[in-house]
Write a protein that holds these residues in place. Sequence first.
Motif, PDB file in Angstrom:
ATOM      1  N   VAL A 151      19.978  78.054  13.162  1.00 57.88           N
ATOM      2  CA  VAL A 151      18.880  77.923  12.195  1.00 57.88           C
ATOM      3  C   VAL A 151      17.688  78.787  12.640  1.00 57.88           C
ATOM      4  N   ALA A 152      17.429  78.812  13.952  1.00 58.91           N
ATOM      5  CA  ALA A 152      16.327  79.652  14.453  1.00 58.91           C
ATOM      6  C   ALA A 152      16.620  81.125  14.178  1.00 58.91           C
ATOM      7  N   ALA A 153      17.874  81.531  14.374  1.00 57.54           N
ATOM      8  CA  ALA A 153      18.251  82.927  14.119  1.00 57.54           C
ATOM      9  C   ALA A 153      18.079  83.248  12.626  1.00 57.54           C
ATOM     10  N   LEU A 154      18.489  82.333  11.761  1.00 57.95           N
ATOM     11  CA  LEU A 154      18.366  82.559  10.318  1.00 57.95           C
ATOM     12  C   LEU A 154      16.893  82.655   9.912  1.00 57.95           C
ATOM     13  N   LYS A 155      16.067  81.827  10.529  1.00 58.93           N
ATOM     14  CA  LYS A 155      14.621  81.872  10.225  1.00 58.93           C
ATOM     15  C   LYS A 155      14.021  83.211  10.607  1.00 58.93           C
ATOM     16  N   ARG A 156      14.437  83.734  11.766  1.00 59.10           N
ATOM     17  CA  ARG A 156      13.919  85.032  12.206  1.00 59.10           C
ATOM     18  C   ARG A 156      14.310  86.129  11.217  1.00 59.10           C
ATOM     19  N   LEU A 157      15.543  86.046  10.735  1.00 59.63           N
ATOM     20  CA  LEU A 157      16.006  87.041   9.752  1.00 59.63           C
ATOM     21  C   LEU A 157      15.203  86.919   8.469  1.00 59.63           C
ATOM     22  N   ASN A 158      14.986  85.680   8.067  1.00 58.20           N
ATOM     23  CA  ASN A 158      14.229  85.430   6.854  1.00 58.20           C
ATOM     24  C   ASN A 158      12.805  85.960   6.966  1.00 58.20           C
ATOM     25  N   MET A 159      12.187  85.704   8.127  1.00 59.95           N
ATOM     26  CA  MET A 159      10.818  86.184   8.374  1.00 59.95           C
ATOM     27  C   MET A 159      10.764  87.707   8.367  1.00 59.95           C
ATOM     28  N   ALA A 160      11.885  88.339   8.741  1.00 60.61           N
ATOM     29  CA  ALA A 160      11.927  89.805   8.777  1.00 60.61           C
ATOM     30  C   ALA A 160      12.178  90.391   7.388  1.00 60.61           C
ATOM     31  N   GLY A 161      12.295  89.519   6.389  1.00 62.67           N
ATOM     32  CA  GLY A 161      12.464  90.004   5.024  1.00 62.67           C
ATOM     33  C   GLY A 161      13.902  90.327   4.650  1.00 62.67           C
ATOM     34  N   VAL A 162      14.853  89.817   5.432  1.00 61.74           N
ATOM     35  CA  VAL A 162      16.267  90.040   5.114  1.00 61.74           C
ATOM     36  C   VAL A 162      16.715  88.979   4.113  1.00 61.74           C
TER      37      VAL A 162
END
Length: 320
Positions: free
Chosen positions: A194-205
């Motif tokens: 979930v943390a990895a997905l959040k980072r991707l989301n924050m990066a605009g992916v």
Amino acid sequence: MVKLLISGMVKYKVTEYFKSLSHEGSGLWKQFYPDPRESIFKDYELEDPLSENKYLVSPRLVHRYKDRVLMLVTDQCLMYCRHCFRKDFIDRGINEISDSEIDLACEYIKKHSEVHEVILSGGDPLTISECKLSSVLKKIRQIRPGLIIRIGTRIPVVEPGLITDGLINILKENSPLWFLLQINHPDELTPDSVAALKRLNMAGVGLLNQSVLLKGINDSVDILKRLYQGLLEVMVKPYYIFQGDLARGTSHLRVPISRGLEIINELKGEISGIAMPIYAVDIPGGGGKIHLNRESIINEDDEFYYLQNSDGFVGKYPKE
Ligand SMILES: *Cc1c(COP(=O)(O)O)cnc(C)c1O
């Protein structure tokens, strides 16, 4: 031209992380642990169930649908999914895409102005070096403005630690980007993933998920409900749920279409519209993807359903 497919055999691979989440017989375990029934080959099962070899236009490029191409950037994965439809392609010594193969693929895309989307696949594209990934993305970006890039990967749930700052920066530099994840079971959503997905989301992916309907793993309304509601909570849009492809030695993992249709119908009454994926199947023999519902079955006999795509192509899929 590289031949994609060489006769398959049982190979086993999983990350320590993914293994640590599972226990024997669980929905995670069955995705990576070999089963003796994998030696059963049905006569309708195929080395290349989607007939991708037929659509290979360059050593690493599959052009099946008009406006999008699939680039096979590696044959490596960190986990071998037992249900993989490219299991006869994975880890067969083809390795990472070379610079000249990238150039050949890009030349093809340049010539074909109808191509609007490039999908990186494999293998798992995030197993290649950051340097190579960056170079592939940059070269695709240079072809023409407006090209959409999708990356098909399981890394955020199989080895979340690989979603590093370096990778995030590469992704940010190459926006707009979509990730097409494959998450099949709600237990794959852990604090780490979930943390990895959040980072991707924050990066605009943009994050999309495709799951495979798998017998004994996620063929239940309750499990799918938890999976799809969980995905929405972490900003992942459920996109497809696939009927299992006819890869060799995967019959014990396939859910009958009749049962799949029941599950999907029941699920529709349980979850919101945006949590609901499209139930789809790739018509065996290269018929491509179709949305699976009663109307897509145009005929049946004792053993098979007959499925038709929008071009009128008909292929058969076993009932059991
Ligand atoms: C699934 C697939 C695509 C993408 O199809 P969408 O329906 O746009 O997700 C592209 N090329 C190939 C060969 C595929 O199998």
